[in-house]
Design a protein around this motif. Structure first.
Motif, PDB file in Angstrom:
ATOM      1  N   ILE A  66       0.667  -1.428  -0.464  1.00 17.00           N
ATOM      2  CA  ILE A  66      -0.396   0.201  -0.219  1.00 17.00           C
ATOM      3  C   ILE A  66       0.936   1.429   0.105  1.00 17.00           C
ATOM      4  CG2 ILE A  66      -1.868   1.275   1.590  1.00 17.00           C
ATOM      5  CD1 ILE A  66      -2.495  -1.128   1.773  1.00 17.00           C
ATOM      6  N   THR A  67       1.867   1.236   0.877  1.00 16.80           N
ATOM      7  CA  THR A  67       3.125   2.056   0.926  1.00 16.80           C
ATOM      8  C   THR A  67       3.497   2.858  -0.244  1.00 16.80           C
ATOM      9  OG1 THR A  67       4.503   0.995   1.961  1.00 16.80           O
ATOM     10  CG2 THR A  67       2.475   2.747   3.565  1.00 16.80           C
ATOM     11  N   ALA A  68       3.898   1.515  -1.094  1.00 15.19           N
ATOM     12  CA  ALA A  68       4.734   1.659  -1.525  1.00 15.19           C
ATOM     13  C   ALA A  68       3.840   2.103  -3.146  1.00 15.19           C
ATOM     14  CB  ALA A  68       5.477  -0.288  -2.693  1.00 15.19           C
ATOM     15  N   HIS A  69       2.432   1.548  -3.289  1.00 12.30           N
ATOM     16  CA  HIS A  69       1.769   2.146  -4.242  1.00 12.30           C
ATOM     17  C   HIS A  69       2.006   3.649  -4.559  1.00 12.30           C
ATOM     18  CE1 HIS A  69      -1.717   2.040  -7.591  1.00 12.30           C
ATOM     19  NE2 HIS A  69      -2.082   2.825  -6.726  1.00 12.30           N
ATOM     20  N   LEU A  80       5.098   8.838 -10.388  1.00 12.92           N
ATOM     21  CA  LEU A  80       4.927   9.150 -11.058  1.00 12.92           C
ATOM     22  C   LEU A  80       3.606   8.777 -12.078  1.00 12.92           C
ATOM     23  CD1 LEU A  80       6.349   5.251 -11.522  1.00 12.92           C
ATOM     24  CD2 LEU A  80       7.031   6.960 -12.409  1.00 12.92           C
ATOM     25  N   GLY A  81       2.692   9.188 -10.993  1.00  9.73           N
ATOM     26  CA  GLY A  81       0.903   9.282 -11.323  1.00  9.73           C
ATOM     27  C   GLY A  81      -0.013   8.234 -11.507  1.00  9.73           C
ATOM     28  N   ASP A  82      -0.264   7.522 -12.655  1.00 12.22           N
ATOM     29  CA  ASP A  82      -1.286   6.171 -12.491  1.00 12.22           C
ATOM     30  C   ASP A  82      -0.468   5.365 -12.684  1.00 12.22           C
ATOM     31  OD1 ASP A  82      -3.996   5.781 -11.946  1.00 12.22           O
ATOM     32  OD2 ASP A  82      -4.610   5.388 -14.252  1.00 12.22           O
ATOM     33  N   VAL A  83      -0.557   4.525 -11.614  1.00 12.81           N
ATOM     34  CA  VAL A  83       0.157   3.131 -11.923  1.00 12.81           C
ATOM     35  C   VAL A  83      -0.864   2.340 -11.574  1.00 12.81           C
ATOM     36  CG1 VAL A  83       2.748   4.407 -11.469  1.00 12.81           C
ATOM     37  CG2 VAL A  83       1.680   3.753  -9.822  1.00 12.81           C
ATOM     38  N   ALA A  84       0.007   0.888 -12.289  1.00 13.31           N
ATOM     39  CA  ALA A  84      -0.757  -0.375 -11.701  1.00 13.31           C
ATOM     40  C   ALA A  84      -0.443  -0.458 -10.409  1.00 13.31           C
ATOM     41  CB  ALA A  84      -0.984  -1.514 -12.604  1.00 13.31           C
ATOM     42  N   VAL A  85      -1.934  -1.145  -9.462  1.00 12.80           N
ATOM     43  CA  VAL A  85      -1.663  -1.863  -8.495  1.00 12.80           C
ATOM     44  C   VAL A  85      -0.592  -3.251  -7.653  1.00 12.80           C
ATOM     45  CG1 VAL A  85      -2.931  -2.749  -6.917  1.00 12.80           C
ATOM     46  CG2 VAL A  85      -4.033  -0.464  -7.375  1.00 12.80           C
ATOM     47  N   LEU A  90      12.898  -2.750 -11.232  1.00 12.58           N
ATOM     48  CA  LEU A  90      12.556  -4.591 -11.917  1.00 12.58           C
ATOM     49  C   LEU A  90      11.378  -3.641 -12.526  1.00 12.58           C
ATOM     50  CD1 LEU A  90      14.364  -7.163  -9.986  1.00 12.58           C
ATOM     51  CD2 LEU A  90      15.188  -6.126 -12.570  1.00 12.58           C
ATOM     52  N   LEU A  91      10.136  -3.533 -11.711  1.00 15.28           N
ATOM     53  CA  LEU A  91       8.601  -3.877 -11.831  1.00 15.28           C
ATOM     54  C   LEU A  91       8.459  -2.272 -12.477  1.00 15.28           C
ATOM     55  CD1 LEU A  91       7.582  -5.068  -8.052  1.00 15.28           C
ATOM     56  CD2 LEU A  91       7.524  -6.368 -10.504  1.00 15.28           C
ATOM     57  N   ILE A  98      11.541   7.260  -5.429  1.00 17.50           N
ATOM     58  CA  ILE A  98      10.626   6.314  -4.966  1.00 17.50           C
ATOM     59  C   ILE A  98      10.690   5.146  -4.218  1.00 17.50           C
ATOM     60  CG2 ILE A  98       9.020   4.773  -5.949  1.00 17.50           C
ATOM     61  CD1 ILE A  98       9.322   5.643  -9.358  1.00 17.50           C
ATOM     62  N   THR A  99      11.838   5.504  -4.144  1.00 13.63           N
ATOM     63  CA  THR A  99      12.571   4.302  -2.231  1.00 13.63           C
ATOM     64  C   THR A  99      12.556   5.333  -1.240  1.00 13.63           C
ATOM     65  OG1 THR A  99      13.631   2.781  -4.372  1.00 13.63           O
ATOM     66  CG2 THR A  99      13.937   2.747  -1.802  1.00 13.63           C
ATOM     67  N   ALA A 100      13.035   6.163  -1.630  1.00 14.89           N
ATOM     68  CA  ALA A 100      12.809   7.443  -0.475  1.00 14.89           C
ATOM     69  C   ALA A 100      11.103   7.705  -0.279  1.00 14.89           C
ATOM     70  CB  ALA A 100      13.633   8.821  -1.133  1.00 14.89           C
ATOM     71  N   ILE A 101      10.913   7.942  -0.717  1.00 22.47           N
ATOM     72  CA  ILE A 101       9.378   8.559  -0.570  1.00 22.47           C
ATOM     73  C   ILE A 101       8.067   7.212  -0.147  1.00 22.47           C
ATOM     74  CG2 ILE A 101       7.409   9.374  -2.041  1.00 22.47           C
ATOM     75  CD1 ILE A 101       8.970  10.675  -3.261  1.00 22.47           C
ATOM     76  N   HIS A 102       8.870   6.114  -0.471  1.00 25.10           N
ATOM     77  CA  HIS A 102       8.023   4.439   0.176  1.00 25.10           C
ATOM     78  C   HIS A 102       8.502   4.368   1.566  1.00 25.10           C
ATOM     79  CE1 HIS A 102       8.360   0.244   0.124  1.00 25.10           C
ATOM     80  NE2 HIS A 102       6.750   0.684   0.664  1.00 25.10           N
ATOM     81  N   ALA A 103       9.972   4.884   2.335  1.00 26.76           N
ATOM     82  CA  ALA A 103      10.348   4.785   2.851  1.00 26.76           C
ATOM     83  C   ALA A 103       9.869   5.647   3.952  1.00 26.76           C
ATOM     84  CB  ALA A 103      12.491   4.732   3.267  1.00 26.76           C
ATOM     85  N   ILE A 104       9.684   7.232   3.919  1.00 27.64           N
ATOM     86  CA  ILE A 104       9.288   8.383   4.115  1.00 27.64           C
ATOM     87  C   ILE A 104       7.536   7.702   5.223  1.00 27.64           C
ATOM     88  CG2 ILE A 104       8.075  10.248   4.425  1.00 27.64           C
ATOM     89  CD1 ILE A 104      11.158  10.756   2.337  1.00 27.64           C
ATOM     90  N   ILE A 105       6.452   7.963   3.561  1.00 27.62           N
ATOM     91  CA  ILE A 105       5.155   7.511   3.675  1.00 27.62           C
ATOM     92  C   ILE A 105       5.218   6.027   4.859  1.00 27.62           C
ATOM     93  CG2 ILE A 105       3.011   6.868   2.570  1.00 27.62           C
ATOM     94  CD1 ILE A 105       4.116   7.719   0.518  1.00 27.62           C
TER      95      ILE A 105
END
Length: 131
Positions: free
Chosen positions: A36-39, A46-51, A92-93, A104-111
Motif C-alpha cells: 500500500i505504501t509502495a503504491h 509517476l502518476g497513475d500506476v498499476a496496483v 525491476l517492476l 520512489i524508494t525514499a518516498i516509500h520509506a518516508i510514507i
C-alpha cells in the motif's frame, strides 16, 4: 550468577520459536502494508500506476524485515538490506531510471514510517482506552 541475571536468562529460554503460520501471517500483513505504501509512493512520483506492481514491491522488504528479526541481525543492517531490496524491486517492476527509482524508494520509506507511526499510535490508543 545474580538473581537479575538468572531471571533474564529464564525469560529468554521460555520464549518459544514462532510457528510457520505466525511467520507467514507476519510476512503477509507486512507485505500488504508495504505494498500500500509502495503504491502511494509510486503514484506520488509517476502518476497513475498499476496496483499489481506495488504488490510485488512489498514482498521483498517484508521478508527481509521478518528474517532480520528471526535471525536476530542488527536493525541498521536489516534497514539497509530492506531499502536495497525495495529499490531493486522498484527498478525491476516500474522500469525507471536510477534517479527516479531512488526517489520512489525514499518516498516509500518516508510514507511507511509516517503511516506506520499513525496506525501504530491509533492501535495503542484504542487498546489503552478505558472500558
Amino acid at each position: 550468577m545474580s538473581v537479575a541475571g538468572s531471571s533474564l536468562s529464564a525469560a529468554l529460554t521460555l520464549q518459544a520459536a514462532p510457528s510457520p503460520t505466525a511467520i507467514l501471517g507476519t510476512v503477509g500483513l507486512l507485505a500488504l502494508f508495504l505494498s500500500i505504501t509502495a503504491h502511494l509512493a509510486a503514484r506520488n512520483v509517476l502518476g497513475d500506476v498499476a496496483v499489481i506492481k506495488a504488490l510485488g514491491v512489498g514482498v521483498g522488504p517484508a521478508v527481509v524485515s521478518t528474517g532480520t528479526a528471526l535471525l536476530s541481525l542488527p536493525g541498521p543492517l536489516g534497514i539497509l538490506l530492506a531499502l536495497a531490496v525495495d529499490a531493486v524491486a522498484i527498478q525491476l517492476l516500474y522500469r525507471q531510471p536510477r534517479r527516479t527509482t531512488g526517489l520512489i524508494t525514499a518516498i516509500h520509506a518516508i510514507i511507511t514510517v509516517i503511516l506506520g507511526t499513525v496506525v501504530g499510535g491509533a492501535v495503542i490508543l484504542y487498546m489503552s482506552a478505558p472500558g
